[in-house]
Motif scaffolding. Structure first.
Motif, short mmCIF file in Angstrom:
data_model
loop_
_atom_site.label_atom_id
_atom_site.label_comp_id
_atom_site.label_asym_id
_atom_site.label_seq_id
_atom_site.Cartn_x
_atom_site.Cartn_y
_atom_site.Cartn_z
N PHE B 34 0.84 -1.19 0.00
CA PHE B 34 0.00 0.00 0.00
C PHE B 34 0.89 1.25 0.00
N TRP B 35 0.33 2.32 -0.49
CA TRP B 35 0.90 3.66 -0.29
C TRP B 35 -0.13 4.50 0.45
N TYR B 36 0.37 5.12 1.55
CA TYR B 36 -0.43 6.05 2.31
C TYR B 36 0.18 7.44 2.14
N VAL B 37 -0.66 8.47 2.26
CA VAL B 37 -0.20 9.84 2.10
C VAL B 37 -0.74 10.69 3.23
N GLN B 38 0.08 11.65 3.63
CA GLN B 38 -0.36 12.61 4.64
C GLN B 38 -0.06 14.01 4.14
N SER B 82 2.72 17.73 -2.90
CA SER B 82 3.65 17.87 -1.78
C SER B 82 3.01 17.29 -0.52
N ALA B 83 3.68 16.33 0.07
CA ALA B 83 3.11 15.61 1.21
C ALA B 83 4.14 14.61 1.71
N MET B 84 3.76 13.91 2.78
CA MET B 84 4.56 12.82 3.31
C MET B 84 3.96 11.52 2.78
N TYR B 85 4.78 10.65 2.21
CA TYR B 85 4.30 9.40 1.62
C TYR B 85 4.90 8.21 2.37
N TYR B 86 4.04 7.26 2.72
CA TYR B 86 4.47 6.06 3.43
C TYR B 86 4.10 4.82 2.63
N CYS B 87 5.06 3.95 2.48
CA CYS B 87 4.82 2.64 1.89
C CYS B 87 4.52 1.68 3.03
N ALA B 88 3.60 0.74 2.82
CA ALA B 88 3.21 -0.17 3.90
C ALA B 88 2.94 -1.56 3.35
N LEU B 89 3.11 -2.54 4.23
CA LEU B 89 3.06 -3.95 3.83
C LEU B 89 2.28 -4.76 4.85
N THR B 90 1.48 -5.69 4.36
CA THR B 90 0.85 -6.69 5.21
C THR B 90 0.76 -7.99 4.44
N SER B 91 0.59 -9.08 5.19
CA SER B 91 0.36 -10.37 4.52
C SER B 91 -1.11 -10.71 4.56
N GLY B 92 -1.89 -9.87 5.21
CA GLY B 92 -3.31 -10.16 5.39
C GLY B 92 -3.57 -10.67 6.79
N ASN B 93 -2.66 -11.48 7.31
CA ASN B 93 -2.79 -11.99 8.67
C ASN B 93 -1.86 -11.29 9.65
N GLY B 99 6.92 1.98 6.28
CA GLY B 99 8.26 2.51 6.15
C GLY B 99 8.37 3.83 6.91
N LYS B 100 9.57 4.42 6.87
CA LYS B 100 9.78 5.65 7.60
C LYS B 100 9.25 6.89 6.88
N GLY B 101 8.90 6.72 5.62
CA GLY B 101 8.28 7.81 4.89
C GLY B 101 9.26 8.63 4.07
N THR B 102 8.73 9.22 3.02
CA THR B 102 9.48 10.16 2.17
C THR B 102 8.66 11.43 2.04
N ARG B 103 9.33 12.54 2.30
CA ARG B 103 8.64 13.82 2.12
C ARG B 103 8.87 14.30 0.70
N LEU B 104 7.79 14.45 -0.04
CA LEU B 104 7.87 14.96 -1.41
C LEU B 104 7.59 16.46 -1.40
N SER B 105 8.50 17.19 -1.97
CA SER B 105 8.34 18.63 -2.10
C SER B 105 8.34 18.98 -3.58
N VAL B 106 7.24 19.55 -4.06
CA VAL B 106 7.15 19.93 -5.47
C VAL B 106 7.35 21.44 -5.55
N ILE B 107 8.35 21.82 -6.29
CA ILE B 107 8.75 23.23 -6.37
C ILE B 107 8.13 23.87 -7.60
N ALA B 108 7.50 25.00 -7.39
CA ALA B 108 6.83 25.69 -8.51
C ALA B 108 7.84 26.29 -9.48
#
Lengths: 113, 108
Positions: B34-38, B82-93, B99-108
């Motif tokens: 999964f990818w989560y965003v904040q 521009s946001a903080m992005y987290y990758c995440a993993l599960t097996s279902g059970n 992950g620790k996250g990556t901050r994406l900064s988009v510069i105009a």
């Protein structure tokens, strides 16, 4: 549809004290997971509750405990607070215990002095 | 043990440039990624999941089991990305591991 709500949003405690954090799950969700997010880190799994029973626990000591109520709301209790417990505590609810699709609250920021 | 690695803490790109946020995982079974965003002042929310093979807000991610990667891509970055992005993993059970996250900064 009401989303996940957490309270309090911020609180300050001193070492050795106890804290209770509360979470109301999203309507229709029977599973609540708690995560700890330290500054600059990703969320770390504390435990999960499914239908009022603990359903998995991460690498946290027993002084971290929880409850889930019949309405699926939940509490996280931390005893004997330590400085390293300072973090954002996130609650997430889900439709089942076997899903990676979590719905998060805004978190409770705990500062331990 | 399940582990998610996001090698970049911060990624800065110019508006209109392509974006790739890297995610590598370690898990011996069949993972669900999964990818989560904040976004600023918002709660953490699901962006996309690999099983649905969907494109959300122009973002896509392909699970590469050979390279154990699940990189998030977008051809043309927008300032609102521009946001903080987290990758995440599960097996279902197992619980969702982030992950620790990556901050994406988009510069105009």
């Amino acid at each position: 549809e009401t989303g996940v709500t957490q309270s309090p949003t911020h609180l300050i405690k001193t070492r050795g004290q106890q804290v209770t954090l509360r979470c109301s799950s999203q309507s229709g969700h029977n599973t609540v997971s708690w995560y700890q997010q330290a500054l600059g880190q990703g969320p770390q799994f504390i435990f999960q509750y499914y239908r009022e029973e603990e359903n998995g626990r991460g690498n946290f000591p027993p002084r971290f405990s929880g409850l889930q109520f019949p309405n699926y709301s939940s509490e996280l209790n931390v005893n004997a607070l330590e400085l390293d417990d300072s973090a954002l505590y996130l609650c997430a609810s889900s439709l089942s215990s076997h899903t990676g699709e979590l719905f998060f609250g805004e978190g409770s920021r705990l500062t331990v002095l | 043990a399940q582990r998610v690695t996001q090698p970049e803490k911060l990624l800065s790109v110019f508006k209109g440039a392509p974006v790739e946020l890297k995610c590598n995982y370690s898990y011996s079974g069949s993972p669900e990624l999964f990818w989560y965003v904040q976004y600023s002042r918002q709660r953490l929310q699901l962006l996309l999941r690999h099983i649905s093979r969907e494109s959300i807000k122009g973002f896509t991610a392909d699970l590469n089991k050979g390279e154990t990667s699940f990189h998030l891509k977008k051809p043309f970055a927008q300032e609102e990305d521009s946001a903080m992005y987290y990758c995440a993993l599960t097996s279902g059970n197992t619980p969702l591991v982030f992950g620790k996250g990556t901050r994406l900064s988009v510069i105009a």
